[in-house]
Design an enzyme around this catalytic site. Structure first.
Site, PDB file in Angstrom:
ATOM      1  N   HIS A  40      15.549  12.020 -24.721  1.00 39.06           N
ATOM      2  CA  HIS A  40      14.775  11.565 -25.883  1.00 39.06           C
ATOM      3  C   HIS A  40      13.316  11.409 -25.483  1.00 39.06           C
ATOM      4  CE1 HIS A  40      15.723  10.234 -30.011  1.00 39.06           C
ATOM      5  NE2 HIS A  40      14.503   9.716 -29.960  1.00 39.06           N
TER       6      HIS A  40
ATOM      7  N   ASP B 231      18.995   2.252 -37.710  1.00 39.90           N
ATOM      8  CA  ASP B 231      17.813   2.991 -37.246  1.00 39.90           C
ATOM      9  C   ASP B 231      17.388   4.022 -38.290  1.00 39.90           C
ATOM     10  OD1 ASP B 231      15.798   3.701 -35.207  1.00 39.90           O
ATOM     11  OD2 ASP B 231      16.863   5.617 -35.188  1.00 39.90           O
TER      12      ASP B 231
ATOM     13  N   ARG C 124       9.439   2.565 -41.072  1.00 41.90           N
ATOM     14  CA  ARG C 124       8.309   2.450 -40.133  1.00 41.90           C
ATOM     15  C   ARG C 124       7.323   3.598 -40.335  1.00 41.90           C
ATOM     16  NH1 ARG C 124      11.019   3.069 -34.845  1.00 41.90           N
ATOM     17  NH2 ARG C 124       8.984   2.864 -33.911  1.00 41.90           N
TER      18      ARG C 124
ATOM     19  N   SER D 296      14.723   1.654 -31.095  1.00 37.86           N
ATOM     20  CA  SER D 296      15.085   2.829 -31.892  1.00 37.86           C
ATOM     21  C   SER D 296      15.650   3.930 -30.987  1.00 37.86           C
ATOM     22  CB  SER D 296      13.837   3.316 -32.639  1.00 37.86           C
ATOM     23  OG  SER D 296      14.007   4.599 -33.152  1.00 37.86           O
TER      24      SER D 296
ATOM     25  N   LYS E 183      20.057   4.878 -30.288  1.00 34.91           N
ATOM     26  CA  LYS E 183      20.639   6.208 -30.540  1.00 34.91           C
ATOM     27  C   LYS E 183      21.295   6.756 -29.271  1.00 34.91           C
ATOM     28  CE  LYS E 183      16.819   8.055 -32.542  1.00 34.91           C
ATOM     29  NZ  LYS E 183      15.948   6.967 -32.974  1.00 34.91           N
TER      30      LYS E 183
HETATM   31  N1  URA Z   1      11.679   8.334 -31.258  1.00 34.80           N
HETATM   32  C1  URA Z   1      12.566   7.480 -31.844  1.00 34.80           C
HETATM   33  O1  URA Z   1      13.744   7.799 -31.977  1.00 34.80           O
HETATM   34  N2  URA Z   1      12.115   6.291 -32.257  1.00 34.80           N
HETATM   35  C2  URA Z   1      10.846   5.901 -32.111  1.00 34.80           C
HETATM   36  O2  URA Z   1      10.529   4.807 -32.510  1.00 34.80           O
HETATM   37  C3  URA Z   1       9.933   6.788 -31.509  1.00 34.80           C
HETATM   38  C4  URA Z   1      10.385   8.023 -31.091  1.00 34.80           C
END
Ligand code: URA
Length: 432
Positions: free
Chosen positions: A82, A161, A168, A183, A187
Site C-alpha cells: 500500500h 473506511d 475525507r 485507513s 485495509k
Molecule cells: N491510502 C489509503 O488507503 N488511505 C489514506 O488515507 C491514504 C492513502
C-alpha cells in the site's frame, strides 16, 4: 454515548477512549452518525491529532466494522502492498502482477482518488467492464484462479473506511497522519496478508511533505501492523515529482502496462522493484535474488500475462487484453510550453495532482464522476534541459474550460533553473 460529546472532546484536544472511537467508526459505518458530524470529528482530529493508542484503536474499529479475510485456503505466501498516496503513483498496478506471477498471493484492497492524489480503484475502472466491488464468493473465486486481485472496501472489507475515505476526500481532512495510518492499516489487516510493504511517499506531491513526517507515519504503521502479527516493511520514496510521466487514470494504467512489458519509465520500475523485493526479503528471500526474479518476470512476459489475467478475471472487456491503449477515449488536449529556458525543476508536485483533478481525473464532491481519460502526460523530469517554448506537458480533458484552469495550475508547478539542480534519489530509505 453521544457523538456530540466525542466531537467536543476532540475539539478540545483531549484523548478519546477506544470505546468512543469504536462507537464513532461503527456508528458511521452503519449510518447512525450523519456525514456532518463525522466531518466535524475528522476535522477536529486533523487539527488536534491523535495519540498512537487512539490511532491503533481507530484501526481496530475500522477492521471490526467488517470481516477479516481468511486466505489460508489459497496457495503461496500471502503478501500485500500500500502507498500513502502520490501523484502518478501507479506502482500497485506493477507490483501486484509481478509478485503474483512469482507465486505470491496478493489480495489487495485499494482506495480511490484522495485529495490531489490518484487512487488505484479509479485507475482500474478506466478499463471498461472491470469491477472492483465484489462479494466474498466472487472475491474467493477470482483469487483461486489468479492468486491476485485488487478490490475496494465493501460491506465485507473495512466498510467504515469506505465511507470515511470518501468523506475525507471532500472535506479537506485527508492529511492527518493518524487518519492515513488507520485507513491504510485497517485495509491491510482485514485482507489477511502475512507480510506487507508500505510505500511511504515524501515530498511536495505527498501528504507527508518532510522526511521526518514520512518516517513518523512509517513507524506508526509498522507498529500497528507488527502488533497484529504481520511482517511490515516501509520503503520511503520521493514524491517531489510525479512517478513516471502519466498522471490520470487511463493514462496511468497504460504506463503501468508498458512497465510490465519492459518499456516503462525508469523511476516507476525502480520503485516497483524496490517495493516487491523488500517484501520478498521480509519473508526470507535473498534480496538480490528477488530483484533478479522480478526483472525476469518482466523480461519473460510473465508479469504482463498475469496483469491481463487479473483484469480479465475482474471483468475487463476482452478487447483491452489485446490492446490496453484502447481504454483512452478521444478528448481535448492542450500543451504546456516552458515559460523560459533552463533545467526543469518541479516546485509543487501537489499542484500537478490538483491540475489533473481539475481536468476531471478526480472528485471535488461526494459522488462526482471521473473522466477516466483526463489527466496530464509530463514530457520532462527534474533536471531535463529545455528551451523557452518547448512542450513540457500535455493536458487532457473532455472539457476545454477545465483545460484552461488546469493549464494555469500546472504552469505554476514548474520552475526553470539556470544551474542543474542536484538529483534527488527515488528511493530515500527503508524501515522495518
Ligand atoms: N491510502 C489509503 O488507503 N488511505 C489514506 O488515507 C491514504 C492513502
Amino acid at each position: 454515548m453521544d457523538i456530540l460529546d466525542i466531537i467536543e472532546k476532540k475539539k478540545k484536544g483531549q484523548k478519546l477512549s477506544s470505546e468512543e472511537i469504536s462507537f464513532f467508526a461503527a456508528g458511521y459505518a452503519k449510518g447512525d452518525i450523519p456525514d456532518y458530524q463525522a466531518s466535524a470529528l475528522l476535522m477536529a482530529i486533523c487539527i488536534n491529532g491523535m495519540h498512537s493508542d487512539e490511532t491503533a484503536a481507530l484501526t481496530k474499529a475500522i477492521v471490526e466494522s467488517g470481516e477479516t479475510l481468511d486466505l489460508s485456503g489459497l496457495p503461496g505466501i500471502k503478501v500485500d502492498k500500500h502507498s500513502n498516496g502520490g501523484v502518478g503513483d501507479k506502482a500497485s498496478l506493477v507490483v501486484v502482477p509481478m509478485l503474483a506471477s512469482l507465486g505470491y498471493t496478493v489480495i489487495k484492497a485499494s482506495g480511490r482518488g484522495l485529495g490531489h492524489t490518484g487512487g488505484t480503484l479509479d485507475k482500474l475502472e478506466s478499463i471498461g467492464g472491470l469491477v472492483v466491488g465484489m462479494d466474498m464468493d466472487r472475491l474467493m473465486s477470482i483469487a483461486e484462479r489468479t492468486n491476485a486481485l485488487i478490490c475496494e472496501q465493501s460491506p465485507m472489507i473495512t466498510p467504515a473506511d469506505k465511507k470515511l475515505y470518501a468523506l475525507r476526500d471532500v472535506t479537506a481532512t485527508v492529511d492527518s497522519p493518524s487518519l492515513i495510518a488507520a485507513s491504510i492499516m485497517s485495509k491491510k489487516i482485514a485482507c489477511g496478508a502475512d507480510a506487507i510493504v508500505l510505500d511511504v511517499k515524501i515530498g511536495s506531491g505527498s501528504f507527508m511533505k518532510t522526511l521526518e513526517d514520512g518516517q513518523a507515519l512509517a513507524r506508526e504503521m509498522i507498529s500497528i501492523g507488527t502488533s497484529t502479527g504481520k511482517k511490515v516493511s516501509a520503503v520511503l520514496t520521493d514524491m517531489g515529482q510525479p512517478l513516471g510521466y502519466a498522471v490520470g487514470n487511463a493514462l496511468e494504467v497504460i504506463e503501468a502496462a508498458n512497465t510490465l512489458k519492459g518499456s516503462g519509465p525508469g523511476d516507476l520500475l525502480e520503485v516497483s522493484i524496490e517495493l516487491a523485493s523488500t517484501l520478498m526479503a521480509s519473508v526470507g528471500e535473498d534480496k538480490a535474488a528477488a530483484v533478479e526474479k522480478l526483472i525476469g518476470s518482466i523480461n519473460s512476459g510473465m508479469a504482463y500475462s498475469k496483469f491481463v489475467q487479473i483484469i480479465l478475471a475482474q471483468g475487463a472487456d476482452e478487447v483491452y487484453a489485446d490492446n490496453i491503449n484502447l481504454i483512452l477515449e478521444p478528448r481535448e488536449s492542450v500543451v504546456l510550453k516552458a515559460r523560459e529556458g533552463g533545467y526543469v525543476y518541479i516546485t509543487d508536485c501537489e499542484a500537478i495532482g490538483k491540475a489533473s483533478l481539475e481536468c476531471g481525473a478526480g472528485r471535488k464532491q461526494l459522488g462526482d464522476t471521473i473522466d477516466s481519460s483526463a489527466g496530464i502526460m509530463m514530457h520532462v523530469k527534474n533536471g531535463d534541459l529545455v528551451s523557452a517554448g518547448d512542450p513540457v506537458a500535455t493536458l487532457y480533458s473532455s472539457s476545454s474550460d477545465k483545460l484552461e484552469i488546469a493549464l494555469g495550475l500546472l504552469d505554476g508547478a514548474f520552475g526553470y533553473c539556470q544551474a542543474k539542480p542536484d538529483a534527488v534519489e527515488t528511493i530515500l530509505g527503508t524501515l522495518s
